[in-house]
Design a protein around this motif. Sequence first.
Motif: not given
Length: 260
Positions: A63-67, A85-104
Amino acid sequence: MPAAARVLLCSVTMWLLLQSLLLLASCLRSAAAFPKGCYPSEEEGLKTFRCSNARLTEVPRDIPNDTNKLYLDSNQIPFLPRDAFRDLPLLLELDLSHNTIASIESGAFRGLAEHLHSLDLSSNRLVSLSKDAFSNLKAKVNLSNNPWLCDCRLQELIRTVDLAAGSSGGIVCDSSAQEEHVGKAFLQVIADTDFCNVYKKTTDIAMLVTMFGWFAMVISYLVYYVRQNQEDARRHLEYLKSLPSKQRRSEESSTISTVV
């Protein structure tokens, strides 16, 4: 047209063509590096990277690090590892909806605390999470439409998270220690029930029951020991009484001598 002018025009044309080819090659290399179904764009002046419906099973690495805005919604991502997401220092919005995430994993959002202002985890398979999962995160978080277990752990998590506007009603008890809570909005439930206080009381009662059990065992053993000694002493006295008088005196003398 003079020969010199023709040469100059030809040179300029060739230079522009070369630059175009280099730019095209650069774009093709960049596109080839992205996972299938992912592409960069610009929305409202923000650099956006979209991977919606890309059949991803993990967070992509290239993922481009200026995203500024990252869409990973509607995929099959089951787990968010540390430093995802450690290489995304400029990230403002993150959409992870509608996945199968059961553990973080703790530290999954490390590095995003300063800039991230929107995190969407709705419509996943989250049942229970440690409050450390969102440590130091200041973003508005959407946790709705997950099969939550309503307990002290969820109560502690909710206290540490800044919920996105309008999303609190979607945090519903899919399961609970108390059956009457199932199907109700969690914030409605904790208005009347303190899960952590109930847990503490239950733990205290369990400890008291355990201590009482040990105490009862010790008392029972002492009572048994005393009664057994009394029974042995009684039998011994009856035995002595049953002996002839001379033998009894001799037995008693022998017993006294042995004791002395």
